[in-house]
Enzyme design. Structure first.
Site, mmCIF file in Angstrom:
data_model
loop_
_atom_site.group_PDB
_atom_site.id
_atom_site.type_symbol
_atom_site.label_atom_id
_atom_site.label_comp_id
_atom_site.label_asym_id
_atom_site.label_seq_id
_atom_site.Cartn_x
_atom_site.Cartn_y
_atom_site.Cartn_z
ATOM 1 N N ALA A 252 83.968 20.132 62.112
ATOM 2 C CA ALA A 252 83.846 20.815 61.066
ATOM 3 C C ALA A 252 82.532 21.534 60.911
ATOM 4 O O ALA A 252 82.179 22.352 60.219
ATOM 5 C CB ALA A 252 84.137 20.269 59.527
ATOM 6 N N ALA A 253 81.686 21.201 62.039
ATOM 7 C CA ALA A 253 80.297 22.048 62.242
ATOM 8 C C ALA A 253 80.562 23.424 61.953
ATOM 9 O O ALA A 253 79.767 24.240 61.355
ATOM 10 C CB ALA A 253 79.654 21.346 63.256
ATOM 11 N N GLY A 254 81.550 24.084 62.951
ATOM 12 C CA GLY A 254 81.737 25.375 62.873
ATOM 13 C C GLY A 254 82.231 25.985 61.536
ATOM 14 O O GLY A 254 81.923 27.086 61.079
ATOM 15 N N ASP A 255 83.079 25.053 60.934
ATOM 16 C CA ASP A 255 83.702 25.582 59.832
ATOM 17 C C ASP A 255 82.700 25.711 58.761
ATOM 18 O O ASP A 255 82.674 26.349 57.752
ATOM 19 C CB ASP A 255 84.804 24.610 59.359
ATOM 20 C CG ASP A 255 86.018 24.465 60.376
ATOM 21 O OD1 ASP A 255 86.204 25.553 60.863
ATOM 22 O OD2 ASP A 255 86.718 23.559 60.186
#
Length: 302
Positions: A252-255
């Site tokens: 979820a880093a990109g999110d």
């Protein structure tokens, strides 16, 4: 208001010492479930990072199972407007099977479940909500026909359209021309162009961003993990280095970056400032475990 159109999943997460080889049985470590899905993750990130969480709304589908009930409750608890979150009868909610290695890198397998039941008519039913939005955020974990219809409607309404093309799929130039910000990672950018960018030098990344602009996108942000973000904003290209942290879990880093970026944009910040805000949020998230459990609140990165 920010409207997110996309997937909602229950994540089934297993920690492993390394990724298994084909045909190999590998003993894993800790297992847990977590609320996820790229759409829901981005909605939660927007709500937590915004000054006004109630200004975030979600359009999507869950099943009529226990996972679906838990996912709906979780979004509500974060202040996300779920009036256009459909509950599909006799259908399982989407799930993601995630393995996370000792370096914090992840591998993800998806079962779409109810996410596959998000149809263009659901977008039409939410026309009033879309008309109130300033930014509409989409990904590719729901049917492409629905995403295409939503982009068409948002563009016709004069909204800022942000597309995270994940998982990557061929996209026509006519559709990309209606996207204001395209935000792929290196692998997705390469797949959109029919090449490989994973670990490529910055010149190759710059060329890819410009090539994606040539396909119709006004602005392209290629996320590079620990190397930061490469942004082609109109005719201005620049590399934005990431904040250095000890990564534990990149799920979820990109999110989280996208949620921070669009939140800052919605508050009137420049794209450059919005990138920095999103990067700070992503840096916080990779130092913690889980998908939505790792997404920070605004006060935590202030």
């Amino acid at each position: 208001m920010i409207v997110i159109i996309g997937s909602i999943n229950m994540d089934l997460v297993l920690e492993v010492p390394r990724m298994p080889l084909p045909g190999e049985t590998l003993a894993g470590g800790r297992f847990h479930t977590a609320h996820g899905g790229k759409g829901a993750n981005q909605a939660v990130a927007c709500a937590r990072l915004s000054r006004a969480p109630a200004q975030t709304a979600m359009i999507g589908c869950v099943g009529d199972d226990a996972f679906g009930a838990a996912l709906r409750e979780s979004l509500t608890n974060d202040g996300v407007d779920i009036r256009h979150l459909q509950q599909v009868p006799d259908t399982a909610s989407g799930i993601a099977a995630i393995t996370v290695d000792a370096q914090g890198q992840n591998s993800i397998l998806l079962a779409a479940g109810a996410n596959a039941e998000l149809h263009p008519r659901h977008i039409d039913q939410a026309e009033q909500l879309l008309s109130r939005a300033s930014i509409v955020v989409l990904q590719l974990e729901v049917p492409l026909a629905t995403i295409s219809h939503a982009i068409e409607r948002a563009h016709a309404l004069g909204k800022t359209v942000v597309l995270n093309p994940a998982p990557a799929a061929p996209l026509p130039s006519a559709l990309l021309s209606k996207v204001d910000y395209l935000i792929p990672n290196e692998i997705e950018a390469g797949m959109l162009l029919g090449t490989s960018l994973d670990g490529g030098d910055m010149q190759a990344v710059q060329a890819a961003a410009i090539a994606l602009q040539a396909q119709g996108c006004r602005n392209v942000l290629i996320t590079l993990g620990s190397r930061g973000v490469y942004a082609a904003l109109g005719e201005t290209c620049a590399h934005h280095a990431a904040t250095v942290v000890d990564a534990v879990d990149s799920t979820a880093a990109g999110d989280t970056f996208i949620g921070g970026f669009v939140t800052a944009l919605s508050e009137g910040q420049t794209p450059q400032a919005a990138i920095a805000f999103g990067q700070n949020a992503a840096a916080y998230s990779v130092a913690r475990r889980g998908a939505q459990t790792s997404i920070p609140y605004r006060r935590q990165i202030a």
